[in-house]
Design an enzyme around this catalytic site. Structure first.
Site, PDB file in Angstrom:
ATOM      1  N   LYS A   1      72.355   0.232  27.867  1.00  0.00           N
ATOM      2  CA  LYS A   1      72.443   0.276  28.831  1.00  0.00           C
ATOM      3  C   LYS A   1      74.380   0.767  28.872  1.00  0.00           C
ATOM      4  CE  LYS A   1      72.430   0.665  33.465  1.00  0.00           C
ATOM      5  NZ  LYS A   1      71.732   0.079  35.268  1.00  0.00           N
TER       6      LYS A   1
ATOM      7  N   ARG B   1      76.119   9.226  32.497  1.00  0.00           N
ATOM      8  CA  ARG B   1      74.962   7.866  32.974  1.00  0.00           C
ATOM      9  C   ARG B   1      73.842   8.580  33.947  1.00  0.00           C
ATOM     10  NH1 ARG B   1      76.476   2.688  36.215  1.00  0.00           N
ATOM     11  NH2 ARG B   1      75.001   1.384  37.100  1.00  0.00           N
TER      12      ARG B   1
ATOM     13  N   HIS C   1      63.486   9.168  38.005  1.00  0.00           N
ATOM     14  CA  HIS C   1      63.910   8.415  39.025  1.00  0.00           C
ATOM     15  C   HIS C   1      63.661   9.391  40.534  1.00  0.00           C
ATOM     16  CE1 HIS C   1      64.526   5.090  36.186  1.00  0.00           C
ATOM     17  NE2 HIS C   1      64.882   4.453  38.012  1.00  0.00           N
TER      18      HIS C   1
ATOM     19  N   GLU D   1      61.144   0.668  33.120  1.00  0.00           N
ATOM     20  CA  GLU D   1      62.119   0.954  32.520  1.00  0.00           C
ATOM     21  C   GLU D   1      62.537   0.794  30.975  1.00  0.00           C
ATOM     22  OE1 GLU D   1      65.084   2.612  34.959  1.00  0.00           O
ATOM     23  OE2 GLU D   1      64.236   1.482  36.538  1.00  0.00           O
TER      24      GLU D   1
ATOM     25  N   GLU E   1      78.976   7.991  37.544  1.00  0.00           N
ATOM     26  CA  GLU E   1      78.345   8.648  37.210  1.00  0.00           C
ATOM     27  C   GLU E   1      79.274   9.849  37.774  1.00  0.00           C
ATOM     28  OE1 GLU E   1      73.848   7.450  38.150  1.00  0.00           O
ATOM     29  OE2 GLU E   1      73.775   8.981  38.426  1.00  0.00           O
TER      30      GLU E   1
HETATM   31  P1  NAD Z   1      62.015  -7.737  42.681  1.00  0.00           P
HETATM   32  O1  NAD Z   1      63.932  -8.353  42.755  1.00  0.00           O
HETATM   33  O2  NAD Z   1      62.054  -7.848  44.003  1.00  0.00           O
HETATM   34  O3  NAD Z   1      61.868  -8.932  41.904  1.00  0.00           O
HETATM   35  C1  NAD Z   1      59.898  -9.126  42.075  1.00  0.00           C
HETATM   36  C2  NAD Z   1      59.538 -10.016  41.957  1.00  0.00           C
HETATM   37  O4  NAD Z   1      59.345 -10.834  41.368  1.00  0.00           O
HETATM   38  C3  NAD Z   1      59.879 -10.253  43.705  1.00  0.00           C
HETATM   39  O5  NAD Z   1      58.554 -11.419  44.263  1.00  0.00           O
HETATM   40  C4  NAD Z   1      60.919 -11.705  42.770  1.00  0.00           C
HETATM   41  O6  NAD Z   1      60.922 -13.218  43.985  1.00  0.00           O
HETATM   42  C5  NAD Z   1      60.126 -12.567  42.328  1.00  0.00           C
HETATM   43  N1  NAD Z   1      60.945 -13.202  40.999  1.00  0.00           N
HETATM   44  C6  NAD Z   1      61.332 -12.543  39.679  1.00  0.00           C
HETATM   45  N2  NAD Z   1      61.852 -13.162  39.229  1.00  0.00           N
HETATM   46  C7  NAD Z   1      60.779 -14.739  39.248  1.00  0.00           C
HETATM   47  C8  NAD Z   1      61.361 -14.893  37.878  1.00  0.00           C
HETATM   48  N3  NAD Z   1      61.272 -15.668  37.375  1.00  0.00           N
HETATM   49  N4  NAD Z   1      59.066 -15.953  37.740  1.00  0.00           N
HETATM   50  C9  NAD Z   1      58.566 -15.606  39.113  1.00  0.00           C
HETATM   51  N5  NAD Z   1      58.479 -13.996  40.089  1.00  0.00           N
HETATM   52  C10 NAD Z   1      60.019 -14.111  40.033  1.00  0.00           C
HETATM   53  O7  NAD Z   1      61.888  -6.562  41.739  1.00  0.00           O
HETATM   54  P2  NAD Z   1      62.358  -5.945  40.750  1.00  0.00           P
HETATM   55  O8  NAD Z   1      61.798  -4.914  40.133  1.00  0.00           O
HETATM   56  O9  NAD Z   1      63.475  -6.762  39.937  1.00  0.00           O
HETATM   57  O10 NAD Z   1      64.068  -5.287  41.678  1.00  0.00           O
HETATM   58  C11 NAD Z   1      63.805  -4.413  42.352  1.00  0.00           C
HETATM   59  C12 NAD Z   1      64.896  -3.574  42.532  1.00  0.00           C
HETATM   60  O11 NAD Z   1      65.642  -3.374  42.044  1.00  0.00           O
HETATM   61  C13 NAD Z   1      64.623  -2.331  43.680  1.00  0.00           C
HETATM   62  O12 NAD Z   1      65.503  -2.345  44.616  1.00  0.00           O
HETATM   63  C14 NAD Z   1      65.832  -1.546  42.220  1.00  0.00           C
HETATM   64  O13 NAD Z   1      66.423  -0.375  43.836  1.00  0.00           O
HETATM   65  C15 NAD Z   1      66.624  -2.160  42.134  1.00  0.00           C
HETATM   66  N6  NAD Z   1      66.912  -1.157  41.090  1.00  0.00           N
HETATM   67  C16 NAD Z   1      68.620  -0.988  40.075  1.00  0.00           C
HETATM   68  C17 NAD Z   1      68.885  -0.436  39.572  1.00  0.00           C
HETATM   69  C18 NAD Z   1      70.639  -0.616  39.709  1.00  0.00           C
HETATM   70  O14 NAD Z   1      71.200   0.142  38.371  1.00  0.00           O
HETATM   71  N7  NAD Z   1      71.323  -1.796  40.465  1.00  0.00           N
HETATM   72  C19 NAD Z   1      68.197  -0.748  38.412  1.00  0.00           C
HETATM   73  C20 NAD Z   1      66.414  -0.304  38.684  1.00  0.00           C
HETATM   74  C21 NAD Z   1      66.634  -1.034  39.938  1.00  0.00           C
HETATM   75  N1  GLY Z   2      70.022   2.193  37.038  1.00  0.00           N
HETATM   76  C1  GLY Z   2      70.556   3.717  37.001  1.00  0.00           C
HETATM   77  C2  GLY Z   2      72.105   3.367  36.420  1.00  0.00           C
HETATM   78  O1  GLY Z   2      72.333   2.404  36.352  1.00  0.00           O
HETATM   79  O2  GLY Z   2      72.778   3.610  36.697  1.00  0.00           O
END
Ligand code: NAD
Ligand code: GLY
Length: 361
Positions: free
Chosen positions: A227, A242, A249, A185, A237
């Site tokens: 952001k 946005r 994606h 990202e 959006e």
């Molecule tokens: P995640 O939340 O699954 O975390 C990844 C892993 O890291 C997990 O196993 C978690 O337990 C572990 N973890 C978290 N913090 C930790 C720490 N400090 N130390 C050790 N382990 C830790 O994955 P992610 O990559 O953070 O998020 C992915 C999700 O985010 C997807 O569902 C995606 O769709 C969503 N997303 C949302 C937006 C939005 O704008 N809302 C943007 C991008 C992604």
């Molecule tokens: N991650 C895309 C958005 O927040 O718009």
């Protein structure tokens, strides 16, 4: 410590970034006047590492705390998990003024934000993101969601948090794979908006992969700032502003879905999606082959996947039709016109998408 203001009239909030700042969280929450009853949604991994730290920080300021652990998987972003938690909140919610703390990565953040948006038609929530991906992206901007079997993030709302509090010291326990996932990202921000950031990444990618605190602090601050600027111009959006955050994606989400969320994680899939979007951009003469090479090299140097394994080509094509950016049968892609510049293009012919994707197999 850095305070970035995300300005959205009465929905404005601060994004606070810094290192070893957890002991200051409670006083920032107190200032919001959102109550003293903190319902913390997290998982066992994060709770084991940092649950006591958070609990101590809040109790010192006389907050009541209740921790709710969900399974450590994307599958927790489901309506079933949300429903169970909402019932638990309702039981806790006797003569209380509850607010939610999303304590985790993007999965916890999206789920907790979604619950906050619908419980009693909306209660306050605070993000304390614990992954690089969540600190640079998902905790900011109020996109909340759970997944349906039919597709990712299909059920959700725009619902802004009251505070985002990113302590980069919490990132020290992340695996290299998770750091890489967040870097996808970060690379995205460079490609869509910030040539300087892109150049910084090209020079400092090793420091990032080694979780060097100064490098992480820099990118968390820089990406949060980008952001915030984008979200405050186009919260929902609607103005094609946005939308650029979705670079990579369209195909990325399709790769995640086609792998049943069990193969590539979010950042890895987005890296592959950015490779595909950049190749389509080159095909449309928006970038030259040298720029394409720079993008591909950086993704590779970050240790992110540059080719697709174990996810069937046909399933990715099938899944990409579920992208929320589709307007009727017309697809919509964010493409790059050079590092730091984007263009939104509708109706890319299927044969061009297939050709770009095939080159990743
Ligand atoms: P995640 O939340 O699954 O975390 C990844 C892993 O890291 C997990 O196993 C978690 O337990 C572990 N973890 C978290 N913090 C930790 C720490 N400090 N130390 C050790 N382990 C830790 O994955 P992610 O990559 O953070 O998020 C992915 C999700 O985010 C997807 O569902 C995606 O769709 C969503 N997303 C949302 C937006 C939005 O704008 N809302 C943007 C991008 C992604
Ligand atoms: N991650 C895309 C958005 O927040 O718009």
């Amino acid at each position: 410590m850095k305070i970035i203001k995300l300005k959205l009239k009465d929905r404005s909030y601060n994004i606070i970034t810094g290192r070893n700042i957890m002991n200051r969280l409670a006083s920032y929450i107190s200032e919001l006047n959102i109550g003293k009853d903190a319902y913390i949604i997290t998982n066992s991994t994060i709770n084991r590492n940092y649950g006591k730290l958070l609990s101590k920080a809040l109790k010192k300021h006389k907050f009541n705390v209740r921790f709710k652990l969900v399974k450590d998987t994307e599958a927790s972003k489901s309506i079933e998990t949300a429903s169970l938690i909402i019932k638990d909140i309702a039981n806790f919610d006797k003569k209380k003024r509850i607010f939610i703390i999303a304590f985790g990565g993007g999965v916890i953040g999206d789920l907790a934000g979604f619950i906050a948006s619908i419980y009693k038609r909306g209660i306050p929530y605070v993000h304390v993101p614990t992954t690089l991906l969540a600190q640079v992206d998902s905790s900011i901007g109020g996109k909340t969601a759970v997944d349906l079997r039919e597709g990712k993030n299909l059920l959700g709302a725009f619902y802004q948090p009251r505070l985002v509090f990113s302590d980069t010291a919490l990132l020290k326990t992340l695996s290299v794979r998770q750091i890489r996932s967040g870097l996808a990202e970060v690379i995205k921000y460079g490609i869509i908006k910030d040539p300087q950031l892109f150049g910084y990444l090209e020079k400092n990618i090793k420091a990032m992969l080694a979780s060097k605190q100064s490098a992480l602090g820099f990118i968390v601050g820089r990406c949060s700032h980008i952001k915030a600027l984008i979200v405050q111009q186009d919260e929902r959006e609607e103005k094609k502003i946005r939308t650029i955050l979705n670079f990579g994606h369209t195909i990325g989400h399709a790769i995640e879905a086609a792998g049943n969320y069990a193969g590539y994680n979010h950042g890895e899939a987005i890296a592959l999606g950015m490779m595909a979007a950049s190749r389509i951009s080159e095909k449309r003469n928006l970038i030259n082959s040298a720029t394409l090479q720079r993008i591909e090299n950086l993704i590779g140097e970050a240790g992110l996947p540059t080719s697709i394994k174990n996810v069937p080509f046909g399933n990715i094509i099938k899944s990409h039709y579920r992208d929320k950016k589709f307007i009727g049968s017309r697809n919509r892609f964010v493409l790059t016109k050079g590092i730091g510049k984007t263009v939104i293009v509708d109706n890319i012919p299927l044969n061009i998408i297939k050709e770009a994707l095939k080159r990743l197999f």
